[in-house]
Design a protein around this motif. Structure first.
Motif, short mmCIF file in Angstrom:
data_model
loop_
_atom_site.label_atom_id
_atom_site.label_comp_id
_atom_site.label_asym_id
_atom_site.label_seq_id
_atom_site.Cartn_x
_atom_site.Cartn_y
_atom_site.Cartn_z
N PRO A 1 0.81 -1.22 0.00
CA PRO A 1 0.00 0.00 0.00
C PRO A 1 0.84 1.27 0.00
CG PRO A 1 -0.76 -1.55 1.67
CD PRO A 1 0.57 -2.05 1.18
N ILE A 2 0.38 2.25 -0.75
CA ILE A 2 0.91 3.61 -0.74
C ILE A 2 2.43 3.63 -0.89
CG2 ILE A 2 0.66 5.86 0.41
CD1 ILE A 2 -1.44 4.62 2.21
N ALA A 3 2.94 2.89 -1.88
CA ALA A 3 4.39 2.84 -2.06
C ALA A 3 4.80 2.96 -3.52
CB ALA A 3 4.95 1.54 -1.48
N GLY A 4 3.84 2.97 -4.44
CA GLY A 4 4.17 3.09 -5.86
C GLY A 4 4.83 1.87 -6.44
N GLU A 5 4.58 0.70 -5.86
CA GLU A 5 5.17 -0.55 -6.36
C GLU A 5 4.66 -0.82 -7.78
OE1 GLU A 5 7.20 -3.57 -7.16
OE2 GLU A 5 7.45 -2.89 -5.07
N LYS A 6 5.57 -1.19 -8.69
CA LYS A 6 5.21 -1.42 -10.08
C LYS A 6 4.94 -2.89 -10.41
CE LYS A 6 5.81 2.92 -11.14
NZ LYS A 6 4.64 3.79 -11.44
N LEU A 7 5.44 -3.79 -9.58
CA LEU A 7 5.29 -5.22 -9.84
C LEU A 7 4.23 -5.82 -8.93
CD1 LEU A 7 9.05 -6.22 -10.15
CD2 LEU A 7 7.47 -5.58 -11.98
N GLY A 8 3.54 -6.85 -9.41
CA GLY A 8 2.50 -7.50 -8.62
C GLY A 8 3.09 -8.49 -7.62
N TRP A 9 2.28 -8.84 -6.63
CA TRP A 9 2.79 -9.76 -5.60
C TRP A 9 3.01 -11.16 -6.16
CZ3 TRP A 9 0.47 -14.20 -3.81
CH2 TRP A 9 -0.89 -14.38 -4.08
N VAL A 10 2.16 -11.59 -7.10
CA VAL A 10 2.37 -12.89 -7.72
C VAL A 10 3.62 -12.85 -8.60
CG1 VAL A 10 1.41 -14.61 -9.30
CG2 VAL A 10 -0.09 -13.43 -7.70
N GLY A 11 3.80 -11.76 -9.33
CA GLY A 11 4.98 -11.61 -10.17
C GLY A 11 6.27 -11.62 -9.36
N ARG A 12 6.28 -10.92 -8.23
CA ARG A 12 7.48 -10.89 -7.39
C ARG A 12 7.75 -12.26 -6.78
NH1 ARG A 12 4.86 -6.52 -5.21
NH2 ARG A 12 4.99 -7.35 -3.09
N LEU A 13 6.67 -12.97 -6.42
CA LEU A 13 6.84 -14.32 -5.90
C LEU A 13 7.47 -15.23 -6.96
CD1 LEU A 13 6.35 -16.56 -3.81
CD2 LEU A 13 4.04 -16.80 -4.73
N ALA A 14 7.00 -15.12 -8.20
CA ALA A 14 7.56 -15.92 -9.29
C ALA A 14 9.02 -15.59 -9.52
CB ALA A 14 6.75 -15.69 -10.57
N ASP A 15 9.37 -14.31 -9.46
CA ASP A 15 10.76 -13.89 -9.63
C ASP A 15 11.65 -14.49 -8.54
OD1 ASP A 15 9.93 -12.41 -11.79
OD2 ASP A 15 9.97 -10.48 -10.74
N LYS A 16 11.10 -14.56 -7.33
CA LYS A 16 11.86 -15.12 -6.22
C LYS A 16 12.06 -16.62 -6.38
CE LYS A 16 13.67 -14.82 -2.02
NZ LYS A 16 14.89 -14.02 -1.73
N LEU A 17 11.00 -17.31 -6.80
CA LEU A 17 11.06 -18.76 -6.96
C LEU A 17 11.93 -19.17 -8.14
CD1 LEU A 17 7.33 -19.72 -6.32
CD2 LEU A 17 9.26 -20.14 -4.80
N SER A 18 11.89 -18.36 -9.20
CA SER A 18 12.65 -18.70 -10.41
C SER A 18 13.27 -17.44 -10.98
CB SER A 18 11.72 -19.36 -11.44
OG SER A 18 12.44 -19.69 -12.61
N PRO A 19 14.49 -17.11 -10.59
CA PRO A 19 15.16 -15.89 -11.09
C PRO A 19 15.43 -15.93 -12.58
CG PRO A 19 16.22 -16.72 -9.09
CD PRO A 19 15.30 -17.79 -9.57
N GLU A 20 15.42 -17.13 -13.18
CA GLU A 20 15.61 -17.27 -14.62
C GLU A 20 14.26 -17.43 -15.31
OE1 GLU A 20 18.56 -16.94 -15.93
OE2 GLU A 20 19.53 -16.80 -13.96
N VAL A 21 14.20 -17.01 -16.56
CA VAL A 21 12.95 -17.11 -17.32
C VAL A 21 12.49 -18.56 -17.39
CG1 VAL A 21 11.87 -16.78 -19.57
CG2 VAL A 21 13.48 -15.08 -18.71
#
Length: 209
Positions: A147-167
């Motif tokens: 909230p109220i932070a101007g985050e550009k990425l979604g929480w699901v997207g960030r979770l996916a990035d964390k789980l798999s840093p490679e495409v």
């Protein structure tokens, strides 16, 4: 970059998703039945051992509309509920009791069964300090989880990035008429289509920079 081409089909209504995908048997089997073809499409090209638990899939169902939360999970043990809802409150003798304070709506037989089997959990009273009165801004906070932070990425997207840093192809699947902010990722391109029961891959283009 890989671009997927799909045939466009009629959209599912929220009522149809509930009827097909949230039936007790559908969820208790592990994955809602309506997502069967999606799972097949995702796993067809997988290599064994990619993830520690490759059979586990996180399914997020967002019912974007006028769900009445107080009559879904009913605070039947709170007198204020009955004072504020003299005509539409659900009587305590009709709810499917969770504990001495809350209960499910009488029609939620499947949810009650899953809860008793330890396969369903509730997170009650979610929110944030000093809530904004803009529906659209609030939806953005919901989709980013910040909230109220101007985050550009979604929480699901960030979770996916964390789980798999490679495409990783098809790691994120978004069933909707357009991509949700929740699945916006720095690494992965979500697979987006609007009707899983009619999902059909009709082609693929490989594009290089």
């Amino acid at each position: 970059m890989t671009t997927h081409i799909f045939s466009r089909r009629p959209r599912l209504s929220r009522r149809e998703v509930l009827r097909q995908g949230l039936s007790g048997l559908g969820i208790s089997a592990g994955i809602p039945l309506v997502f069967g073809r999606v799972v097949q499409a995702m796993t067809k090209e997988e290599k064994p051992g990619d993830f520690a638990n490759p059979e586990r899939i996180l399914v997020v169902v967002e019912l974007d509309g006028g769900n009445d939360g107080l009559n879904t999970v009913v605070p039947y043990g709170d007198d204020a509920y009955y004072r504020q809802r003299p005509k539409i409150a659900i009587s305590a003798d009709k709810v499917r009791r969770i504990d001495d304070h809350f209960g499910f709506h009488p029609s939620l037989v499947g949810f009650e069964r899953l809860y008793k089997d330890g396969k369903f959990a509730l997170v009650h009273g979610c929110g944030y300090d000093n809530p904004i009165l803009s529906h659209f801004a609030a939806m953005g906070y919901w989709h980013t989880g910040v909230p109220i932070a101007g985050e550009k990425l979604g929480w699901v997207g960030r979770l996916a990035d964390k789980l798999s840093p490679e495409v990783r192809e098809n790691l994120i699947v978004n069933v909707a008429s357009q991509q949700s902010l929740a699945v916006r990722s720095r690494v992965h391109s979500p697979l987006v289509f609007d009707d899983p029961s009619r999902f059909l891959r009709v082609g693929r283009y490989e594009q290089t920079p």
